[in-house]
Scaffold this active site. Structure first.
Site, short mmCIF file in Angstrom:
data_model
loop_
_atom_site.label_atom_id
_atom_site.label_comp_id
_atom_site.label_asym_id
_atom_site.label_seq_id
_atom_site.Cartn_x
_atom_site.Cartn_y
_atom_site.Cartn_z
N SER A 1 1.04 -1.08 -0.58
CA SER A 1 -0.26 -0.36 -0.47
C SER A 1 0.89 1.35 -0.05
O SER A 1 0.33 2.68 -0.40
CB SER A 1 -0.95 -0.10 1.30
OG SER A 1 0.16 0.36 2.16
N LYS B 1 0.12 4.27 7.06
CA LYS B 1 -0.56 4.92 5.82
C LYS B 1 -0.17 6.77 5.68
O LYS B 1 1.18 6.91 6.93
CB LYS B 1 -1.66 4.94 5.94
CG LYS B 1 -2.60 3.90 5.80
CD LYS B 1 -2.69 3.41 4.95
CE LYS B 1 -2.75 2.16 5.17
NZ LYS B 1 -3.28 1.15 3.90
#
EC number: 3.4.21.-
Length: 166
Positions: A40, A83
């Site tokens: 990700s 993230k």
């Protein structure tokens, strides 16, 4: 003889508890080493990269847009996710996927952040589970340690165009 053995055992136990408390405080309040997994955050952080995460920023509310953070997963509290902060409380963020023709926007509620992976096509992030409470942030990644040829501070987001300033 038994008294001497018990004395050594209790001293060893005492030192173990003391050093354990020091280690806990260091990892909780200063930072630690993290091994990142998953696609990700590519290309910024690759699978199995090792990074240093500092924890002081979260305690002093110094997290900014563009920072990469380690967060307790909103879907699975036993795991952590990595993230990038796209929006802070009160910010207007794009909540749609990059492939969507019509773009939708929303405001980040008080006490929350909006998180997205750098690999937008292969990231489960705030676009799926919504804004994340600030209290779930465990630390801010400030340095890539491994691989050595990529050692240093992390580069800017490849998705800087998703940061809105209105």
């Amino acid at each position: 003889m038994l008294r001497n053995a018990l004395g050594k055992a209790f001293r060893f136990l005492g030192y173990t508890v003391q050093y354990g408390c020091i280690a806990h405080c260091a990892f909780e309040y200063l930072g630690g080493i993290v091994v990142c997994s998953g696609p990700s955050m590519e290309p910024t952080i690759q699978n199995s990269d090792i990074v240093f995460s500092e924890s002081l920023s979260r305690h002093f509310y110094c997290i900014r847009k563009g920072d990469i953070v380690i967060v307790k997963s909103p879907n699975d509290p036993k795991s952590n996710i990595c993230k990038r902060v796209i929006g802070l409380e009160g910010d207007k963020v794009c909540t749609s996927n990059p492939s969507d023709f019509l773009k939708s926007h929303s405001y980040v509620p008080k006490g929350h952040v909006w998180l997205e992976g750098d690999n937008l096509r292969n990231s489960t992030d705030s676009r799926y589970y919504g804004p994340v409470p600030y209290g779930l942030i465990r630390g801010r990644i400030c340095l890539k340690i491994w691989p050595l040829n990529d050692f240093g501070f992390l580069r800017a987001s490849p998705n800087g165009h998703r940061f809105l300033d209105d």
